[in-house]
Design an enzyme around this catalytic site. Structure first.
Site, PDB file in Angstrom:
ATOM      1  N   ASP A 398     -50.597 -89.621   8.077  1.00 48.48           N
ATOM      2  CA  ASP A 398     -50.762 -90.732   7.153  1.00 48.48           C
ATOM      3  C   ASP A 398     -51.683 -90.283   6.018  1.00 48.48           C
ATOM      4  O   ASP A 398     -52.342 -89.247   6.108  1.00 48.48           O
ATOM      5  CB  ASP A 398     -51.434 -91.927   7.857  1.00 48.48           C
ATOM      6  CG  ASP A 398     -50.453 -92.649   8.768  1.00 48.48           C
ATOM      7  OD1 ASP A 398     -49.251 -92.517   8.538  1.00 48.48           O
ATOM      8  OD2 ASP A 398     -50.904 -93.338   9.699  1.00 48.48           O
ATOM      9  N   ASP A 711     -51.406 -95.597  12.627  1.00 44.42           N
ATOM     10  CA  ASP A 711     -52.422 -96.615  12.869  1.00 44.42           C
ATOM     11  C   ASP A 711     -51.842 -98.000  13.109  1.00 44.42           C
ATOM     12  O   ASP A 711     -52.508 -98.875  13.631  1.00 44.42           O
ATOM     13  CB  ASP A 711     -53.417 -96.673  11.700  1.00 44.42           C
ATOM     14  CG  ASP A 711     -52.722 -96.951  10.368  1.00 44.42           C
ATOM     15  OD1 ASP A 711     -51.487 -97.118  10.365  1.00 44.42           O
ATOM     16  OD2 ASP A 711     -53.415 -96.985   9.337  1.00 44.42           O
ATOM     17  N   ASP A 715     -45.993 -97.972  14.237  1.00 41.71           N
ATOM     18  CA  ASP A 715     -46.053 -96.519  14.386  1.00 41.71           C
ATOM     19  C   ASP A 715     -45.879 -96.106  15.847  1.00 41.71           C
ATOM     20  O   ASP A 715     -45.749 -94.916  16.138  1.00 41.71           O
ATOM     21  CB  ASP A 715     -47.401 -95.984  13.875  1.00 41.71           C
ATOM     22  CG  ASP A 715     -47.505 -96.038  12.368  1.00 41.71           C
ATOM     23  OD1 ASP A 715     -46.471 -95.826  11.709  1.00 41.71           O
ATOM     24  OD2 ASP A 715     -48.596 -96.301  11.855  1.00 41.71           O
TER      25      ASP A 715
END
Length: 1041
Positions: A398, A711, A715
């Protein structure tokens, strides 16, 4: 469980509870049964949630008081309803671990044989045949073997005890997390262990519910209870008046919406707690490396047992043949003594050959690594992830909070057609923007948000929640706005929380007065829809915008292009762009809103803000370290393509020849096209969790080992699918943490590099130990076998007790020394190994076989030529004992120096590199040398040794040190005689750096040719005043094709 009818099955309060001294109206058992039955009628008969709140003495708007959560009242509640802590299974005692360690069959056999030897020895000592002038020491060998067995058992048990203690600490750290609740009318974040019955719990997407509760209020709250009830569909929660389910089960995952619930059961009384209590005491799951080593140990053990049986059979035959040929056949007692001695030798060979230290080595390596990784902010939830990470070939990361600092600030913006270029210009913007635009902007930012003010670790005030929302709240707070007061007056009637698919958050409020702020809205508007989210998505849903005078204008192509230029400019500066919009609607329109999908249409664009989130310090260096280690980093983010590409370039992720594209573009390609482009892909922008899953899948299909960071709740699938899933410890949802293998406690990308180093260190430590132990195994078994066969009295040159000391050196102590090697930067100077790489590679086999041949040759040479070398009389009993001690001492020191040699498992010549960084290794070496000195000089009776003089000590140590130059010579043996595939186990990426640069060069040439052709096409066709723009448009058009 049958429905629980409180009116017929039992009274609301039992006799004890009727006592006026009872502090609460309900018992923990009653509330737990209510949740377990999930009977709506039973809840109605209790009076509904209102009566439950009354019985628990709590106001839903205020919650428990802070004093009640922390002071004496807390103790009263916890005493009455229990704590939110599950009873832990007691740690196994040292005695039970000692007993477990003694269950090894070979140790039991050796103990039996030692007891027999002890009995026979004592009977010989006190028999009539024992000479009067000799000491009675027949008992020594049996007693020494029993003592050696006890030492092995105690050492293994103590190691297991320490290991279990470490893992318990890690598990306690893993289970602790924070939850949001209301106390004294304010939102707080507290440890999950501090929740009390009666607390008002706040639920958001991604939460894993820690306690049982009853629904009070919320918006479109849906929970996944499949792991608890087996119900695969998400359960919509609601109050008794609606058809929603009012029971919030602990262990359920909040997948959508927000809500508020009153806590009714905690700890072992909760639904999840009862389940976990029933499942406690499960067995530990072995990691893949442990399974591999168990299989290898079993194969080696079979070879060892075969060698022992061959030795036993050979010595039996030799003994009886020799006895038959002698002048006098030995009596029964002498035969029994000799046979017991032979059996003990054979069993000892099995003990030495069985590499019980292999599983111990990986366990110690993992225990040590996971403990140290926690100091590096990596909390390992799944042990196998530690070893798997060492061979990772790709990291899909990310952006926000991982690569960047997650300290977001609004630095630029265009709102109401008024701009501010930095933070210092924000006050000027407030004075220039139309008052109505300012009011709507502030209202939308404050109400359409779940962030709130809390305190950081140092007790300083800060905003808690999504960092984007915190940045926006900080923006309006700079104007002196009290967000709490605004929220207390305006309550949302509908909320559509942010989701990765929509990339927006929407809230609907009831306007304080009838009518709208702007003339273009319906005159009878009663509600306002506030929207914020990804700039191009929200802008694409807008039909109007607010001009500089605060009036609503139609969003035509020119106006839309102006906003798009702003987005492009902000993104080019690596700013996250957020679009703010609203819409006024009537009550009738509100009734027709879809409960699932936010009303993203006919919006009025307020403007665009640019939020800065600088790169974390050290990210560029970490990306370079990954590249050096042969690991490719990819950024998968929800930001727009320009912002993501700018940040990826700054971080060193997007390089020459790399591909950056949006999730939609990638998703719409065929599977074959995706597989073709994934090796080139470096940035995936505006991606959904599904896109992340597809990328992981395509990489794994290409044989890569993939690490993924995540997070959000969505996901979870990608984290589960990946080989190693990293969740964010600070910003990550509980669903993401549960799906992950390792939690980044600081949300820091640099911590992933440390995890890579520790993973490689674990794999290397196990290989180092394997190389060392197999060398000792082969040498000890062959030397004992040959020396016993060649001996006149059928005795091995190494006694059973000496071999047990060697076994202790090469198993427990060597595992401690080599399995605790800390990682170094050298580990990043090589590529990851392929998935199917063997535990023992060619270079290791070369060292194992070479060292074994050398050590066997040295010891056999000493056995047959040592008397001449050391000028000893072979016929003298004492000097024969000296010779046997010299061989034993030389053998041990060969292992001591070979252990140093085994610190390197590649062809590196410097085996002493970073040796002083491993304090445990040095301490273990000193312990072994001190132990060997004590055995030789002072423990002769038990170990069959005699003290050596200085010269003999010096020579045996020098002989042992020859392991080092021999290791150097073996490493210098060329590998060219074998095919590359047998030597090189490095992972080879589908697209090399050179190929990527070559592709970039070709792409640049093609782009330049397109621009040149476009310029020639447009040449002479434009009017004089627009020639420059025509050329620019032509070039832009050509590049975009």
């Amino acid at each position: 469980m049958p429905p629980h009818d409180t009116s017929e099955e039992q009274p609301l309060l039992n006799e004890e509870d009727r006592n006026s001294e009872a502090p609460f109206k309900f018992t923990s058992t009653q509330l737990a049964e209510l949740i377990e039955s999930r009977n709506r009628n039973a809840l109605k008969e209790l009076g509904g949630p209102e009566k439950v709140l009354e019985g628990l003495r709590v106001d839903p708007a205020i919650g428990l008081s802070s004093d009640e959560g922390l002071g004496s009242s807390k103790n009263q509640r916890q005493k009455y309803f229990g704590k939110n802590v599950l009873p832990t299974t007691p740690q196994r005692s040292l005695l039970s671990l000692i007993w477990e360690a003694y269950q090894d069959k070979t140790l039991i056999l050796l103990s039996i044989a030692a007891i027999v030897s002890l009995i026979v020895g004592v009977s010989e000592d006190y028999s009539s045949r024992h000479p009067d002038n000799e000491p009675r020491v027949g008992w020594v060998e049996g007693a020494a073997i029993l003592a050696a067995v006890a030492a092995v058992v105690f050492t293994n048990a103590i190691n297991d005890y320490q290991k279990e203690k470490r893992f318990r600490k890690l598990n306690a750290k893993k289970e602790d997390r924070t939850v949001k609740l209301i106390r004294s009318g304010k939102e707080h974040q507290i440890s999950v262990y501090e929740i009390n019955v009666g607390d008002i719990l706040l639920l958001e997407p991604g939460d894993i519910v820690a306690v049982d509760g009853i629904y009070l209020s919320g918006h479109n709250l849906r929970c996944d209870e499949s792991s608890l009830t087996g119900e695969s569909d998400a359960i919509k929660k609601g109050d008794l008046d609606s058809n929603g389910d009012p029971f919030i089960l602990s262990g359920a995952k909040v997948i959508e919406g927000v809500g508020k619930a009153v806590v009714v059961a905690v700890g072992p009384n909760s639904y999840y707690g009862k389940t976990m209590m029933a499942l406690s005491g499960g067995e530990n799951i072995e990691t893949p490396l442990q399974v591999k080593l168990d299989d290898l140990a079993e194969q080696i053990a079979k070879l060892g047992v075969s060698a022992a049986l061959a030795m036993l059979l050979t010595l039996f035959i030799k003994y009886f043949v020799t006895a038959a040929r002698s002048n006098e056949f030995p009596d029964g007692e002498a035969i029994l003594t000799s046979l017991v001695s032979i059996v003990i030798q054979a069993i000892t060979i099995v003990v030495v050959a069985v590499p019980e230290g292999l599983p111990m080595a990986v366990t110690l390596a993992l225990a040590y690594a996971t403990t140290q990784m926690l100091k590096d902010n990596n909390l390992v939830r799944v042990l196998s992830a530690c070893e798997t990470m060492g061979n990772a070939t790709a990291v899909c990361s990310d952006k926000t909070g991982t690569l960047t600092q997650n300290k977001m600030t609004v630095v630029e913006g265009v709102i109401g057609r008024k701009t501010f270029g930095d933070e210092n210009e924000i006050p000027r913007w407030k004075n220039e923007v139309a008052p109505s635009t300012y009011d709507i902007t502030v209202q939308g930012i404050v109400i359409n948000s779940s962030a709130f003010e809390g305190k950081d670790d140092n007790g300083n005030p800060c905003f808690v929640g999504s960092k984007t929302e915190c940045a926006l709240l900080g923006f309006v707070s700079s104007f002196g706005v009290d967000y709490r007061e605004l929220r207390s007056h305006i309550k949302p009637v509908k909320i559509y929380p942010f989701s990765s698919e929509r990339k927006t958050m929407t809230s609907v409020i009831k306007l304080a007065t009838s009518g709208s702020s702007h003339g273009k809205a319906p005159a009878n508007a009663e509600y306002r829809v506030h929207v914020k989210g990804a700039s191009e998505i929200v802008l694409g849903s807008c039909s109007h915008y607010v001009d500089s005078d605060g009036k609503v204008q139609k969003l035509d192509e020119n106006s839309k292009r102006d906003f798009e230029i702003v987005i492009t400019q902000f993104a080019g500066k690596a700013l996250r762009t957020i679009c703010l919009a609203y819409r006024d609607v009537t009550a009738n329109e509100l009734e027709h809103f879809n409960e699932e999908n936010a009303p993203l249409e006919k919006l009025v664009c307020l403007g665009i803000v640019g939020i800065q989130d600088p790169l974390r310090p050290g990210v560029v260096e970490s990306v370079n370290e990954f590249r050096k280690a042969g690991v490719m980093v990819r950024m998968i983010t929800g930001d727009n393509l320009l912002t993501a590409s700018a940040i990826a370039k700054n971080a060193g992720i997007l390089t020459k020849g790399g591909v950056a594209m949006t999730g939609t573009e990638f998703r719409n390609k065929t599977k074959e096209e995706q597989s073709e482009i994934v090796p080139w892909l470096q940035v995936l922008a505006r991606s959904s969790p599904t896109d992340k899953t597809i990328v992981v899948s395509r990489l794994q299909e290409a044989g890569e080992i993939v690490a993924v960071t995540g997070d959000g709740t969505n996901d979870g699938p990608a984290l589960k699918m990946s080989d190693v899933g990293f969740s964010m410890g600070i910003t990550g949802t509980e669903v993401a943490k549960e799906a992950s293998d390792i939690i980044l406690m600081d949300d820091n990308f640099n911590s992933i590099v440390k995890a890579l180093k520790w993973g490689r260190a674990v794999n290397d430590s196990v290989r180092k130990f394997l190389q060392f132990q197999l060398t000792v195994n082969i040498t000890a078994v062959i030397l004992s076998f040959i020396s016993a066969i060649l001996s006149e009295d059928n005795q091995s040159v190494l006694t059973a007790v000496q071999l047990l000391w060697v076994n202790l050196i090469m198993d427990t102590l060597a595992a401690l020394a080599l399995a605790t090697e800390p990682p170094t930067d050298d580990l990043l100077n090589r590529r990851p190994t392929v998935k199917n790489a063997s535990l023992i590679n060619y270079r290791m086999w070369k060292m194992i076989i070479g060292q074994a041949i050398f050590q066997i040759a040295i010891n056999l040479a000493l056995l047959h030529q040592g008397y001449k070398i050391f000028h000893l009389d072979e016929n003298d009993k004492h000097q024969r004992a000296v010779m046997r001690t010299i061989i034993f001492n030389a053998f041990v020191f060969l292992q001591v120096f070979n252990e140093i040699n085994c610190r390197r498992i590649d062809d590196s010549l410097n085996v002493f590199r970073n040796i002083f960084n491993n304090h445990i290794f040095i301490i273990i070496q000193f312990i072994v040398i001190a132990g060997q000195f004590a055995i030789v000089q002072f423990a002769g009776t038990a170990f069959g040794t005699v003290p050596l003089n200085h010269y003999q000590w010096l020579v045996t140590v020098i002989i042992g040190s020859l392991s080092l130059p021999v290791g150097l010579i073996i490493r210098l043996i060329p590998n060219s005689c074998l095919p590359e595939s047998a030597i090189n186990e490095d992972f080879k990426p589908k697209v090399s750096k050179e190929k990527r640069l070559w592709g970039a060069g070709i792409s640049d040439v093609r782009t330049q040719l397109k621009v040149f052709r476009a310029l020639r096409k447009y040449k002479g066709k434009s009017i004089p005043g627009s020639r420059k723009n025509s050329f620019a448009n032509a070039a832009h058009s050509a590049i975009g094709k």
